[in-house]
Design a protein around this motif. Structure first.
Motif, PDB file in Angstrom:
ATOM      1  N   ARG A  49      27.141  34.815  42.797  1.00 12.04           N
ATOM      2  CA  ARG A  49      27.812  33.519  42.797  1.00 12.04           C
ATOM      3  C   ARG A  49      29.308  33.692  43.059  1.00 12.04           C
ATOM      4  NH1 ARG A  49      27.415  30.139  37.406  1.00 12.04           N
ATOM      5  NH2 ARG A  49      28.817  31.815  36.752  1.00 12.04           N
ATOM      6  N   GLU A  50      29.852  32.831  43.910  1.00 13.07           N
ATOM      7  CA  GLU A  50      31.289  32.900  44.241  1.00 13.07           C
ATOM      8  C   GLU A  50      32.117  32.355  43.074  1.00 13.07           C
ATOM      9  OE1 GLU A  50      34.446  31.278  47.623  1.00 13.07           O
ATOM     10  OE2 GLU A  50      32.380  30.536  47.524  1.00 13.07           O
ATOM     11  N   GLN A  51      33.264  32.980  42.788  1.00  9.09           N
ATOM     12  CA  GLN A  51      34.147  32.567  41.693  1.00  9.09           C
ATOM     13  C   GLN A  51      35.239  31.639  42.226  1.00  9.09           C
ATOM     14  OE1 GLN A  51      34.222  33.083  38.353  1.00  9.09           O
ATOM     15  NE2 GLN A  51      36.035  31.757  38.330  1.00  9.09           N
ATOM     16  N   ARG A  52      35.472  30.563  41.547  1.00  6.65           N
ATOM     17  CA  ARG A  52      36.565  29.639  41.911  1.00  6.65           C
ATOM     18  C   ARG A  52      37.897  30.367  41.725  1.00  6.65           C
ATOM     19  NH1 ARG A  52      37.719  23.979  41.779  1.00  6.65           N
ATOM     20  NH2 ARG A  52      39.758  23.490  40.864  1.00  6.65           N
ATOM     21  N   PRO A  53      38.832  30.253  42.665  1.00  5.24           N
ATOM     22  CA  PRO A  53      40.139  30.946  42.523  1.00  5.24           C
ATOM     23  C   PRO A  53      40.814  30.622  41.201  1.00  5.24           C
ATOM     24  CG  PRO A  53      39.917  30.044  44.725  1.00  5.24           C
ATOM     25  CD  PRO A  53      38.750  29.520  43.939  1.00  5.24           C
ATOM     26  N   ILE A  54      41.244  31.672  40.504  1.00  6.32           N
ATOM     27  CA  ILE A  54      41.824  31.501  39.178  1.00  6.32           C
ATOM     28  C   ILE A  54      43.122  30.701  39.235  1.00  6.32           C
ATOM     29  CG2 ILE A  54      42.886  32.755  37.248  1.00  6.32           C
ATOM     30  CD1 ILE A  54      40.832  34.940  37.695  1.00  6.32           C
ATOM     31  N   LEU A  55      43.943  30.968  40.246  1.00  5.43           N
ATOM     32  CA  LEU A  55      45.249  30.310  40.317  1.00  5.43           C
ATOM     33  C   LEU A  55      45.118  28.808  40.475  1.00  5.43           C
ATOM     34  CD1 LEU A  55      47.300  32.829  42.501  1.00  5.43           C
ATOM     35  CD2 LEU A  55      47.428  32.452  40.039  1.00  5.43           C
ATOM     36  N   THR A  56      43.967  28.348  41.010  1.00  8.92           N
ATOM     37  CA  THR A  56      43.780  26.910  41.195  1.00  8.92           C
ATOM     38  C   THR A  56      43.851  26.172  39.868  1.00  8.92           C
ATOM     39  OG1 THR A  56      42.365  27.324  43.100  1.00  8.92           O
ATOM     40  CG2 THR A  56      42.206  25.154  42.095  1.00  8.92           C
TER      41      THR A  56
ATOM     42  N   GLY B 230      57.120  34.171  39.542  1.00  7.82           N
ATOM     43  CA  GLY B 230      56.656  32.828  39.870  1.00  7.82           C
ATOM     44  C   GLY B 230      55.411  32.455  39.084  1.00  7.82           C
ATOM     45  N   VAL B 231      54.662  31.508  39.681  1.00  7.83           N
ATOM     46  CA  VAL B 231      53.439  31.039  39.028  1.00  7.83           C
ATOM     47  C   VAL B 231      52.335  32.071  39.272  1.00  7.83           C
ATOM     48  CG1 VAL B 231      51.729  29.216  38.866  1.00  7.83           C
ATOM     49  CG2 VAL B 231      54.117  28.645  39.355  1.00  7.83           C
ATOM     50  N   GLY B 232      51.921  32.760  38.230  1.00  3.16           N
ATOM     51  CA  GLY B 232      50.868  33.763  38.335  1.00  3.16           C
ATOM     52  C   GLY B 232      49.882  33.639  37.177  1.00  3.16           C
ATOM     53  N   ALA B 233      49.096  34.673  36.984  1.00  4.50           N
ATOM     54  CA  ALA B 233      48.094  34.627  35.924  1.00  4.50           C
ATOM     55  C   ALA B 233      47.860  36.020  35.369  1.00  4.50           C
ATOM     56  CB  ALA B 233      46.776  34.057  36.447  1.00  4.50           C
ATOM     57  N   VAL B 234      47.456  36.056  34.097  1.00  2.00           N
ATOM     58  CA  VAL B 234      47.037  37.289  33.445  1.00  2.00           C
ATOM     59  C   VAL B 234      45.534  37.161  33.154  1.00  2.00           C
ATOM     60  CG1 VAL B 234      47.302  38.798  31.454  1.00  2.00           C
ATOM     61  CG2 VAL B 234      49.311  37.642  32.412  1.00  2.00           C
ATOM     62  N   VAL B 235      44.754  38.132  33.628  1.00  2.00           N
ATOM     63  CA  VAL B 235      43.290  38.109  33.468  1.00  2.00           C
ATOM     64  C   VAL B 235      42.873  39.252  32.542  1.00  2.00           C
ATOM     65  CG1 VAL B 235      41.051  38.243  34.644  1.00  2.00           C
ATOM     66  CG2 VAL B 235      42.988  37.127  35.783  1.00  2.00           C
TER      67      VAL B 235
ATOM     68  N   ALA C 137      47.472  41.479  36.083  1.00  2.00           N
ATOM     69  CA  ALA C 137      48.281  40.282  36.320  1.00  2.00           C
ATOM     70  C   ALA C 137      48.460  40.095  37.813  1.00  2.00           C
ATOM     71  CB  ALA C 137      49.628  40.418  35.629  1.00  2.00           C
ATOM     72  N   VAL C 138      48.474  38.843  38.258  1.00  3.12           N
ATOM     73  CA  VAL C 138      48.673  38.525  39.673  1.00  3.12           C
ATOM     74  C   VAL C 138      49.850  37.579  39.806  1.00  3.12           C
ATOM     75  CG1 VAL C 138      46.230  38.844  40.221  1.00  3.12           C
ATOM     76  CG2 VAL C 138      47.038  36.575  39.564  1.00  3.12           C
ATOM     77  N   ASP C 139      50.518  37.677  40.983  1.00  7.22           N
ATOM     78  CA  ASP C 139      51.659  36.787  41.229  1.00  7.22           C
ATOM     79  C   ASP C 139      51.165  35.503  41.852  1.00  7.22           C
ATOM     80  OD1 ASP C 139      51.029  37.442  43.814  1.00  7.22           O
ATOM     81  OD2 ASP C 139      52.760  38.765  44.120  1.00  7.22           O
ATOM     82  N   ALA C 140      52.117  34.704  42.350  1.00  7.69           N
ATOM     83  CA  ALA C 140      51.773  33.392  42.898  1.00  7.69           C
ATOM     84  C   ALA C 140      50.912  33.509  44.142  1.00  7.69           C
ATOM     85  CB  ALA C 140      53.049  32.601  43.193  1.00  7.69           C
ATOM     86  N   GLN C 141      50.970  34.646  44.848  1.00 10.01           N
ATOM     87  CA  GLN C 141      50.135  34.845  46.035  1.00 10.01           C
ATOM     88  C   GLN C 141      48.783  35.486  45.682  1.00 10.01           C
ATOM     89  OE1 GLN C 141      53.551  35.702  46.132  1.00 10.01           O
ATOM     90  NE2 GLN C 141      53.786  33.621  46.990  1.00 10.01           N
ATOM     91  N   GLY C 142      48.524  35.740  44.402  1.00 18.60           N
ATOM     92  CA  GLY C 142      47.247  36.307  43.977  1.00 18.60           C
ATOM     93  C   GLY C 142      47.179  37.804  44.087  1.00 18.60           C
ATOM     94  N   ARG C 143      48.312  38.521  44.361  1.00 19.41           N
ATOM     95  CA  ARG C 143      48.307  39.969  44.457  1.00 19.41           C
ATOM     96  C   ARG C 143      48.489  40.581  43.071  1.00 19.41           C
ATOM     97  NH1 ARG C 143      51.534  38.544  48.830  1.00 19.41           N
ATOM     98  NH2 ARG C 143      53.379  38.986  47.551  1.00 19.41           N
ATOM     99  N   VAL C 144      47.845  41.705  42.821  1.00 15.16           N
ATOM    100  CA  VAL C 144      47.936  42.377  41.532  1.00 15.16           C
ATOM    101  C   VAL C 144      49.332  43.005  41.412  1.00 15.16           C
ATOM    102  CG1 VAL C 144      47.026  44.203  40.059  1.00 15.16           C
ATOM    103  CG2 VAL C 144      45.469  42.835  41.466  1.00 15.16           C
ATOM    104  N   ILE C 145      50.016  42.628  40.339  1.00 15.14           N
ATOM    105  CA  ILE C 145      51.355  43.174  40.134  1.00 15.14           C
ATOM    106  C   ILE C 145      51.375  44.147  38.960  1.00 15.14           C
ATOM    107  CG2 ILE C 145      52.519  41.175  41.160  1.00 15.14           C
ATOM    108  CD1 ILE C 145      52.936  40.095  38.329  1.00 15.14           C
ATOM    109  N   ALA C 146      50.331  44.147  38.127  1.00 17.73           N
ATOM    110  CA  ALA C 146      50.250  45.083  37.012  1.00 17.73           C
ATOM    111  C   ALA C 146      48.798  45.166  36.554  1.00 17.73           C
ATOM    112  CB  ALA C 146      51.134  44.642  35.851  1.00 17.73           C
ATOM    113  N   CYS C 147      48.419  46.318  36.047  1.00 22.16           N
ATOM    114  CA  CYS C 147      47.066  46.486  35.487  1.00 22.16           C
ATOM    115  C   CYS C 147      47.114  47.639  34.499  1.00 22.16           C
ATOM    116  CB  CYS C 147      46.047  46.746  36.575  1.00 22.16           C
ATOM    117  SG  CYS C 147      46.231  48.318  37.419  1.00 22.16           S
ATOM    118  N   ASN C 148      46.162  47.645  33.561  1.00 22.89           N
ATOM    119  CA  ASN C 148      46.111  48.751  32.603  1.00 22.89           C
ATOM    120  C   ASN C 148      45.037  49.752  33.034  1.00 22.89           C
ATOM    121  OD1 ASN C 148      43.754  47.422  32.005  1.00 22.89           O
ATOM    122  ND2 ASN C 148      44.035  47.432  29.789  1.00 22.89           N
ATOM    123  N   PRO C 149      45.047  50.932  32.457  1.00 26.20           N
ATOM    124  CA  PRO C 149      44.046  51.951  32.847  1.00 26.20           C
ATOM    125  C   PRO C 149      42.609  51.491  32.670  1.00 26.20           C
ATOM    126  CG  PRO C 149      45.847  52.953  31.607  1.00 26.20           C
ATOM    127  CD  PRO C 149      46.051  51.480  31.517  1.00 26.20           C
TER     128      PRO C 149
END
Length: 565
Positions: free
Chosen positions: A78-85, A124-129, A33-45
């Motif tokens: 290939r470059e990936q489009r930012p997920i948060l966008t 805030g506005v983040g994402a789960v990948v 998971a990433v926060d609104a700034q795109g930093r990883v705030i949680a991950c699984n093993p």
């Protein structure tokens, strides 16, 4: 269900937040998971393991800049489009042809999906990948595709259609319809172009090396008739492949040659080249080179299978021609051993020529003979015993020796009487069943000229060429062949031979064939003798055999020329 942890102690199933944490850790896929700034705030093993990060070191990482390929990267990723966008607009997004970068910088092919981070998470506005490693899956899919393609190729090769079977039959026919190896290879390369390749080269093993024997190109006018005999150099990679094959290597697939080079493969604009050994029973007979230009598809597995089958049939055909040539050489050597050397007679030019049949490696019944008689006369003989086998050759030798003995025993007898005694003797001793023969006798005169007497038993008549005028056949004393009527009288004729006259005795292989009658053949012989009258006698005999003879039959000539005035 309870699990006993110790005496009287039971495990309590997790609930609420503890349950969600357990599911997060054991999801079987990478989750971060990433926060609104795109930093990883949680991950699984699973995410840490798949991406190669130590436990806890992925937290705080800028996911987009660290885990995604940079623009214009050297690996071509290939470059990936930012997920948060997209996620900030409330969308659920996914992709199946993306990559994430591992901690060591290598690419991990993934299938992924992303959803907005719930507001109650407090970041805030983040994402789960969520992402899955698809490299193994893609590898398995490619292996299945390769196995399917291979099985389809094998099925297609195992089930030749009628046209392909017919074509392979034509290849075999091209190799076995002639016993001349060069002629067979010329036919073969014309069959292969353009059916299997745009350019075909065949090299044969000779003297410990491979030498060019035949070639064909789909546009033959672009090269000299024999490009390897001119200044065109050999392609280095092709030359090395030929050396490897001569040493026992299998099929060679060459890289695309430089079409701008001046070597042979460059001149024919070869883009894909196969070099296939012509090998039979561990013996390398040569190599078959197949080249396709840019306008043709590259060789696939089915083409390779077909090329190996063509090479196998070619090797069998070459082996057949080699065996026949060896057998024919033995037969010709044996036949010549049965023939006699010509005597030296003062004042006379004497020559003979024997050419065995080229299509059958057998000894035959043709023979010539020349020997001097007591008193100085010269006897000339030309004969033919029925048959083309060792029995005919044996009977020919017996008949020749018997004729010699009878002629020397009574040198005063004329040729007709000698042939009559030969006929009676061979019938009594059961030598040749039937045979034709001409016995001629040259008697020196006191003024230096020569007298000719002769008798014919079922054989084509002698041909006489005087210094002036045209040649003529001596058709006078002609009787049946030997073995028909042993007691029959045989006539003898006599004429004086003019100075510089040429007398030619020959067998029917020189004047008769399946494509022309004997009358036409005798007319052509007379015309050729007139045309080549100036040649030395041995060259004359060789020329007549080469220009007139039927190669499917033995050809025998003996000729004598009297002194010129």
């Amino acid at each position: 269900m309870e699990k006993i942890l110790g005496e009287g102690t039971a495990a309590v199933p997790p609930t609420g937040e503890a349950l969600m944490s357990a599911l997060f850790d054991a999801a079987g896929a990478g989750v971060y998971a990433v926060d609104a700034q795109g930093r990883v705030i949680a991950c699984n093993p699973w995410a840490e393991q798949l991406l190669g990060y130590a436990p806890g070191t992925l937290i705080g990482v800028d996911a987009h800049h660290t885990l995604n390929p940079r623009p214009a990267n050297g690996a071509g990723l290939r470059e990936q489009r930012p997920i948060l966008t997209d996620v900030t607009q409330g969308k659920r997004i996914s992709g199946d042809r993306a990559v994430l970068l591992r901690a060591d910088g290598t690419a991990l092919p993934v299938w992924w999906s992303a959803v907005p981070l719930p507001p109650e998470a407090g970041h805030g506005v983040g994402a789960v990948v969520v992402f899955h490693d698809v490299s193994a899956q893609r590898e398995r899919a490619e292996q299945r595709a390769d196995r399917y393609a291979h099985s389809e190729t094998l099925r297609e090769q195992a089930e030749y259609d009628l046209a392909e079977i017919t074509w392979l039959g034509e290849i075999t026919l091209a190799m076995v319809s002639t016993l001349d190896a060069r002629q067979a290879l010329d036919r073969l390369v014309r069959q292969l172009v353009p059916r299997l390749a745009d350019t075909v080269l065949i090299d044969l093993a000779e003297g410990g090396a491979l030498h060019r024997a035949a070639w064909a190109h789909h546009q033959p006018g672009t090269l000299a008739p024999s490009p390897w005999e001119s200044d065109v150099p050999e392609n280095p990679a092709h030359r090395e492949a030929l050396v490897r094959i001569r040493r026992g290597a299998g099929m060679q697939h060459l890289p695309a040659p430089d079409t701008a080079s001046a070597d042979l493969l460059g001149l024919v604009e070869a883009e894909d080249v196969l070099v296939v050994p012509l090998r039979l029973r561990a013996r390398t007979l040569g190599a078959l080179t197949l080249a396709r230009s840019a306008g043709s598809p590259p060789f696939h597995e089915g083409d390779r299978v077909l090329a190996e089958e063509v090479a196998r049939r070619t090797a069998l055909g070459l082996e057949n021609t080699h065996l026949h040539a060896a057998q024919a050489d033995i037969a010709a050597t044996l036949q010549r051993a049965l023939l006699t050397d010509l005597p030296q007679v003062t004042g006379l030019e004497l020559a003979a020529h024997y050419q065995p049949a080229q299509r059958a490696a057998e000894v035959g019944g043709d023979w010539y003979d020349a020997f001097t008689l007591p008193g100085g006369d010269l006897a000339l003989v030309i004969g033919d015993v029925t048959g083309h086998d060792i029995q005919a050759a044996s009977r020919m030798s017996e008949l020749r020796n018997m004729l010699r003995a009878l002629a020397v025993d009574r040198p005063e007898e004329d040729p007709g009487r000698i042939l009559r005694r030969l006929d009676s003797t061979q019938a009594h001793l059961r030598l040749a069943d039937s045979a034709t023969v001409v016995l001629a006798r040259l008697h020196p005169q006191s003024d230096g000229t020569w007298e000719l007497s002769w008798s014919v038993a079922g054989h084509p008549p002698p041909l006489l060429l005087a210094t002036s005028g045209t040649s003529t056949y001596l058709t006078g004393p002609h009787a049946m062949l030997l073995g028909v009527r042993p007691t029959m009288a045989r006539p003898t004729a006599r004429i004086p031979l003019p100075a510089g006259a040429t007398l030619v005795l020959y067998t029917d292989g020189l004047v008769e064939s399946r494509t022309q009658g004997i009358d036409t053949g005798m007319t052509r012989l007379r015309q050729h003798l007139d045309a080549h009258r100036h040649l030395p006698l041995l060259r004359l005999c060789t020329r007549l055999a080469a220009e007139l003879g039927d190669t499917r039959d033995d050809i025998t000539l003996i000729a004598v020329r009297t002194p010129r005035p």
